[in-house]
Design a protein around this motif. Structure first.
Motif, short mmCIF file in Angstrom:
data_model
loop_
_atom_site.label_atom_id
_atom_site.label_comp_id
_atom_site.label_asym_id
_atom_site.label_seq_id
_atom_site.Cartn_x
_atom_site.Cartn_y
_atom_site.Cartn_z
N SER A 75 0.81 -1.21 0.00
CA SER A 75 0.00 0.00 0.00
C SER A 75 0.85 1.27 0.00
O SER A 75 0.44 2.29 -0.54
N THR A 76 2.02 1.20 0.60
CA THR A 76 2.93 2.35 0.58
C THR A 76 3.84 2.33 -0.62
O THR A 76 4.01 3.35 -1.30
N PHE A 77 4.41 1.18 -0.94
CA PHE A 77 5.51 1.16 -1.89
C PHE A 77 5.13 0.96 -3.35
O PHE A 77 5.93 1.25 -4.23
N LYS A 78 3.93 0.48 -3.65
CA LYS A 78 3.60 0.23 -5.05
C LYS A 78 3.62 1.52 -5.87
O LYS A 78 4.21 1.59 -6.95
N LYS A 79 2.99 2.59 -5.34
CA LYS A 79 2.99 3.86 -6.06
C LYS A 79 4.41 4.43 -6.14
O LYS A 79 4.79 5.03 -7.15
N ILE A 80 5.18 4.27 -5.07
CA ILE A 80 6.56 4.75 -5.08
C ILE A 80 7.37 4.05 -6.16
O ILE A 80 8.18 4.68 -6.86
N ILE A 81 7.17 2.76 -6.30
CA ILE A 81 7.88 2.00 -7.34
C ILE A 81 7.47 2.48 -8.73
O ILE A 81 8.34 2.71 -9.59
N TYR A 82 6.18 2.64 -8.97
CA TYR A 82 5.72 3.11 -10.27
C TYR A 82 6.33 4.47 -10.62
O TYR A 82 6.87 4.68 -11.71
N VAL A 83 6.24 5.41 -9.70
CA VAL A 83 6.71 6.77 -9.97
C VAL A 83 8.23 6.80 -10.15
O VAL A 83 8.74 7.41 -11.08
N THR A 84 8.95 6.12 -9.27
CA THR A 84 10.41 6.07 -9.37
C THR A 84 10.84 5.47 -10.70
O THR A 84 11.72 5.99 -11.39
#
Length: 219
Positions: A75-84
């Motif tokens: 829930s925290t890291f999926k969006k971070i991975i996509y954006v990065t």
């Protein structure tokens, strides 16, 4: 790069808590990346009762599993991975932005970032605003020292810009849908929602990437 672990320990000791360390995930990968991204979030989703631990090591060694993101971290890291991944590899939402469950190796892109929390001790599923303000006011010298030392090209504030706003004194940010941004002194500052906020992944990704792409010549 300076190691800030002793300063983090002192902050934790002041609050009589166990420290949770953060910073550059992998110095070698970070130094070899042209675009240096710093994510700033509120606090770790951990009570800290199980002792001190290291967010850098968690991202570098534990976050990726054979089936994708470590259980409880998606829930925290999926969006971070996509954006990065989108920023570092110049990808759009319509490109092959692999879901970590299908291609776990995309999680390795996070080795190229820096990641810090305002609160250097354990938090929980929902951040306590009073706690975050207390930690920010007590820890701001360290937080700004980390930012200065890491020399990020892009800083993404995941629901944390309001804490830094007065001290940064950047002026009016330009709106890019769900986020806003401003470029100053070769650094792009992006005010975004926390990755756990209930916003569609595509919208979160596209708005941040639009801010990045429209400011590329300034960073």
């Amino acid at each position: 790069m300076k190691n800030f672990d002793n300063e983090i320990k002192k902050i934790a000791e002041n609050f009589k808590r166990e420290p949770i360390f953060d910073g550059i995930v992998s110095e070698k990968d970070y130094q070899n990346t042209d675009i240096k991204i710093l994510w700033i979030l509120k606090d770790p989703n951990s009570t800290g009762e199980d002792g001190s631990w290291d967010m850098r090591g968690h991202i570098k060694y534990n976050l990726k599993t054979k089936t994708g993101i470590l259980k409880g971290s998606s829930s925290t890291f999926k969006k971070i991975i996509y954006v990065t991944n989108g920023i570092l590899n110049n990808l759009s939402w319509n490109d092959e932005l692999f879901h970590p469950s299908y291609k776990p190796e995309v999680i390795d892109e996070l080795k190229k970032i820096a990641y810090i929390n305002i609160k250097k001790t354990g938090g929980g599923p929902v951040a306590n605003e009073n706690d975050i303000w207390e930690y920010y006011n007590y820890s701001k010298d360290l937080l700004f020292a980390q930012i200065k030392d890491f020399k990020p090209t892009i800083i993404i504030f995941g629901g944390t810009y309001k804490y830094f706003q007065e001290d940064l004194a950047l002026g009016t940010l330009e709106s890019f849908g769900s986020c806003s941004a401003i470029s100053k002194n070769n650094t792009l500052y992006i005010k975004a929602y926390h990755p756990m906020y209930t916003i569609k992944e595509e919208v979160y990704f596209n708005d941040i990437l639009k801010a990045v792409n429209q400011n590329k010549l300034k960073i």
